[in-house]
Design a protein around this motif. Structure first.
Motif, PDB file in Angstrom:
ATOM      1  N   PHE A 186     -28.223  -3.073 -37.162  1.00 22.44           N
ATOM      2  CA  PHE A 186     -27.869  -2.478 -35.867  1.00 22.44           C
ATOM      3  C   PHE A 186     -27.664  -0.977 -36.026  1.00 22.44           C
ATOM      4  O   PHE A 186     -28.169  -0.174 -35.218  1.00 22.44           O
ATOM      5  N   LYS A 187     -26.947  -0.572 -37.058  1.00 23.09           N
ATOM      6  CA  LYS A 187     -26.698   0.855 -37.293  1.00 23.09           C
ATOM      7  C   LYS A 187     -27.971   1.583 -37.696  1.00 23.09           C
ATOM      8  O   LYS A 187     -28.143   2.774 -37.404  1.00 23.09           O
ATOM      9  N   MET A 188     -28.893   0.872 -38.370  1.00 24.65           N
ATOM     10  CA  MET A 188     -30.176   1.472 -38.743  1.00 24.65           C
ATOM     11  C   MET A 188     -30.952   1.889 -37.487  1.00 24.65           C
ATOM     12  O   MET A 188     -31.479   3.007 -37.410  1.00 24.65           O
ATOM     13  N   TYR A 189     -30.988   0.994 -36.492  1.00 27.64           N
ATOM     14  CA  TYR A 189     -31.701   1.319 -35.256  1.00 27.64           C
ATOM     15  C   TYR A 189     -30.968   2.402 -34.460  1.00 27.64           C
ATOM     16  O   TYR A 189     -31.603   3.208 -33.777  1.00 27.64           O
ATOM     17  N   GLU A 190     -29.651   2.418 -34.561  1.00 34.00           N
ATOM     18  CA  GLU A 190     -28.890   3.475 -33.890  1.00 34.00           C
ATOM     19  C   GLU A 190     -29.254   4.839 -34.479  1.00 34.00           C
ATOM     20  O   GLU A 190     -29.515   5.802 -33.748  1.00 34.00           O
ATOM     21  N   LYS A 191     -29.291   4.920 -35.804  1.00 34.35           N
ATOM     22  CA  LYS A 191     -29.638   6.185 -36.463  1.00 34.35           C
ATOM     23  C   LYS A 191     -31.083   6.576 -36.174  1.00 34.35           C
ATOM     24  O   LYS A 191     -31.384   7.761 -35.952  1.00 34.35           O
ATOM     25  N   TYR A 192     -31.986   5.575 -36.166  1.00 34.37           N
ATOM     26  CA  TYR A 192     -33.395   5.864 -35.865  1.00 34.37           C
ATOM     27  C   TYR A 192     -33.543   6.400 -34.441  1.00 34.37           C
ATOM     28  O   TYR A 192     -34.307   7.335 -34.190  1.00 34.37           O
ATOM     29  N   SER A 193     -32.799   5.818 -33.522  1.00 35.13           N
ATOM     30  CA  SER A 193     -32.859   6.262 -32.123  1.00 35.13           C
ATOM     31  C   SER A 193     -32.399   7.706 -31.991  1.00 35.13           C
ATOM     32  O   SER A 193     -33.027   8.526 -31.305  1.00 35.13           O
ATOM     33  N   LEU A 194     -31.293   8.025 -32.638  1.00 36.54           N
ATOM     34  CA  LEU A 194     -30.763   9.384 -32.551  1.00 36.54           C
ATOM     35  C   LEU A 194     -31.721  10.385 -33.187  1.00 36.54           C
ATOM     36  O   LEU A 194     -31.868  11.516 -32.701  1.00 36.54           O
ATOM     37  N   ARG A 195     -32.403   9.985 -34.272  1.00 37.36           N
ATOM     38  CA  ARG A 195     -33.381  10.869 -34.908  1.00 37.36           C
ATOM     39  C   ARG A 195     -34.564  11.146 -33.994  1.00 37.36           C
ATOM     40  O   ARG A 195     -35.215  12.187 -34.109  1.00 37.36           O
ATOM     41  N   ASN A 196     -34.859  10.203 -33.113  1.00 39.43           N
ATOM     42  CA  ASN A 196     -35.961  10.378 -32.173  1.00 39.43           C
ATOM     43  C   ASN A 196     -35.534  11.049 -30.873  1.00 39.43           C
ATOM     44  O   ASN A 196     -36.343  11.199 -29.953  1.00 39.43           O
ATOM     45  N   GLY A 197     -34.271  11.393 -30.783  1.00 41.81           N
ATOM     46  CA  GLY A 197     -33.772  12.050 -29.581  1.00 41.81           C
ATOM     47  C   GLY A 197     -33.514  11.097 -28.434  1.00 41.81           C
ATOM     48  O   GLY A 197     -33.413  11.527 -27.280  1.00 41.81           O
ATOM     49  N   TRP A 198     -33.401   9.800 -28.731  1.00 37.29           N
ATOM     50  CA  TRP A 198     -33.113   8.811 -27.694  1.00 37.29           C
ATOM     51  C   TRP A 198     -31.603   8.646 -27.524  1.00 37.29           C
ATOM     52  O   TRP A 198     -30.821   8.978 -28.418  1.00 37.29           O
ATOM     53  N   LYS A 199     -31.216   8.104 -26.398  1.00 36.34           N
ATOM     54  CA  LYS A 199     -29.809   7.806 -26.145  1.00 36.34           C
ATOM     55  C   LYS A 199     -29.538   6.365 -26.557  1.00 36.34           C
ATOM     56  O   LYS A 199     -30.265   5.455 -26.176  1.00 36.34           O
ATOM     57  N   PHE A 200     -28.479   6.164 -27.334  1.00 40.37           N
ATOM     58  CA  PHE A 200     -28.123   4.824 -27.821  1.00 40.37           C
ATOM     59  C   PHE A 200     -26.709   4.499 -27.347  1.00 40.37           C
ATOM     60  O   PHE A 200     -25.751   5.177 -27.710  1.00 40.37           O
ATOM     61  N   ASP A 201     -26.587   3.454 -26.526  1.00 40.62           N
ATOM     62  CA  ASP A 201     -25.287   3.014 -26.027  1.00 40.62           C
ATOM     63  C   ASP A 201     -25.001   1.598 -26.531  1.00 40.62           C
ATOM     64  O   ASP A 201     -25.825   0.698 -26.355  1.00 40.62           O
ATOM     65  N   VAL A 202     -23.852   1.421 -27.155  1.00 41.18           N
ATOM     66  CA  VAL A 202     -23.433   0.083 -27.571  1.00 41.18           C
ATOM     67  C   VAL A 202     -23.081  -0.719 -26.323  1.00 41.18           C
ATOM     68  O   VAL A 202     -22.282  -0.273 -25.492  1.00 41.18           O
TER      69      VAL A 202
END
Length: 413
Positions: A186-202
């Motif tokens: 879950f945290k891996m996808y959160e970090k990947y999202s942030l690296r791509n400039g996407w917004k990640f909300d739990v």
């Protein structure tokens, strides 16, 4: 090296140089779709399309040209109604980019015919013949490039590719170790999202006794999120020594990942009579806000039996809004899957079904490697992958294979 999507002109050369090809466990696995597709790869600047594929493409281009001419006639008709004008204009705008490429292709084809004619008419003039031959090579390469762009433009598109996504991660076999790995994924996808400039909300997290994640869901927002992540759905397997293992023995555990396109209100219409909404007190680690109000929400969609429970927020209204968003995404994906299964085999034939029972990737910590079983790629820096830095090695390869398989099926679509 981070694997990047490359233009068709440089595809083969880039693949040969890239980390993607260097990390193959079985080179024939990734090259199989290329060898089986109707494109003959060579060391030329641009791949050569097969005669059959060009014929199919030309039929489709002729149909587009005829349709465009018809729509232009509709727009130019003085008697056309406002509704007819609006529909025709809207369709023409959608066809605009394809028509621009078709016009460019036709211009190149005329230029090729002229150069060939010039070569036939001046066999004795060696200098003129050689100049025309050199120019013909260059123009032919331009024609191939435009044909490649048109092939890609004509491939079937998934309307959901540009949508935001709901990420769901669930611990599978492996007990507490599976929950801990679910947290890592879950945290891996959160970090990947942030690296791509996407917004990640739990959206919601259910913790295990060791603070791992039994279940976790998040909302990922940004351009092209679903199209980028859609092949991440499936079983992710881990091989490592759990923190609970005293003898140092390696355990194998698994988590399931689901990537769902977020639905709009027009996609899924929820009727109040189809919903059963229950509220209850949130569980937690204690504190002044724990177990004092009925803020947790459980929504059951009666026709399908789907149930979504959210207790992440202290506000009942916020939990209800999150639960409805997740429920809509699940219902939308069910309907999309039903339609696609009835419409064609393409999705199943591309890279895999994306079914959650399908093992797609193995994370081997003792050997420091991650292997994607669908395209046979192994990356030997597991820490970079878990930090969301090297996921593109797998994601871009999967999207590339989807594209190649779609081209191979071009004549059937």
């Amino acid at each position: 090296m981070k694997f990047q999507r490359v233009p068709w002109r440089n595809l083969l050369q880039e693949l040969k140089r890239s980390e993607l090809l260097q990390n193959l466990t079985s080179p024939t696995t990734i090259w199989k779709p290329y060898l089986c597709s109707p494109i003959a790869f060579s060391t030329d600047a641009c791949p050569q399309l097969s005669t059959d594929l060009i014929k199919i493409m030309e039929d489709k281009l002729s149909a587009i040209e005829k349709r465009s001419a018809y729509l232009q006639d509709v727009i130019n008709q003085p008697a056309a109604t406002a509704a007819d004008y609006s529909r025709a204009n809207k369709e023409l705008r959608k066809m605009g980019s394809s028509m621009d490429l078709i016009k460019e292709l036709r211009a190149k084809q005329k230029e090729i015919d002229s150069l060939k004619s010039l070569m036939r008419e001046s066999p004795e003039d060696k200098e003129m013949h050689d100049m025309a031959a050199d120019e013909l090579i260059e123009v032919t390469e331009d024609e191939k490039r435009i044909q490649q762009l048109l092939i890609k433009a004509l491939l079937p598109k998934d309307d959901a590719d540009e949508r935001d996504s709901i990420l769901e991660v669930r611990a599978g076999t492996g007990g507490e170790e599976a929950s801990l790995f679910a947290m890592d994924i879950f945290k891996m996808y959160e970090k990947y999202s942030l690296r791509n400039g996407w917004k990640f909300d739990v959206v919601d997290i259910t913790e295990s006794d060791l603070k791992g994640y039994k279940e976790a869901s998040g909302a990922i927002s940004g351009p092209g999120v679903y199209g980028k992540l859609k092949f991440e759905s499936g079983i992710h397997r881990v091989q490592r020594v759990p923190i609970t293992e005293k003898s140092g023995r390696i355990h194998t555990s698994a988590v399931s990942v689901a990537i769902l396109p977020q639905a709009d209100e027009v996609d899924v219409q929820l009727r109040n009579e189809d919903l059963k909404i229950d509220t209850y007190r949130s569980g937690g680690s204690g504190g002044q806000h724990a177990n004092t109000t009925n803020s947790a929400v459980r929504i059951t969609h009666i026709p399908s039996g789907l149930t979504v429970s959210i207790q992440d927020e202290r506000s009942q209204h916020m939990n209800k809004a999150k639960a409805l968003k997740v429920l809509c995404a699940r219902l939308y994906e069910i309907e999309r899957s039903r339609i696609q299964m009835n419409r064609s085999r393409l999705r199943m034939e591309q890279v895999g079904s994306g079914d959650r029972s399908e093992r797609i990737r193995t994370y081997n910590f003792p050997q420091g490697r991650v292997t994607d079983h669908r395209v046979g790629i192994t990356h030997h820096s597991i820490e970079d992958v878990m930090q969301g830095e090297c996921l593109d090695v797998f994601i871009d390869a999967l999207l590339l294979q989807q594209e190649m398989d779609a081209i191979a099926s071009f004549g059937e679509t």
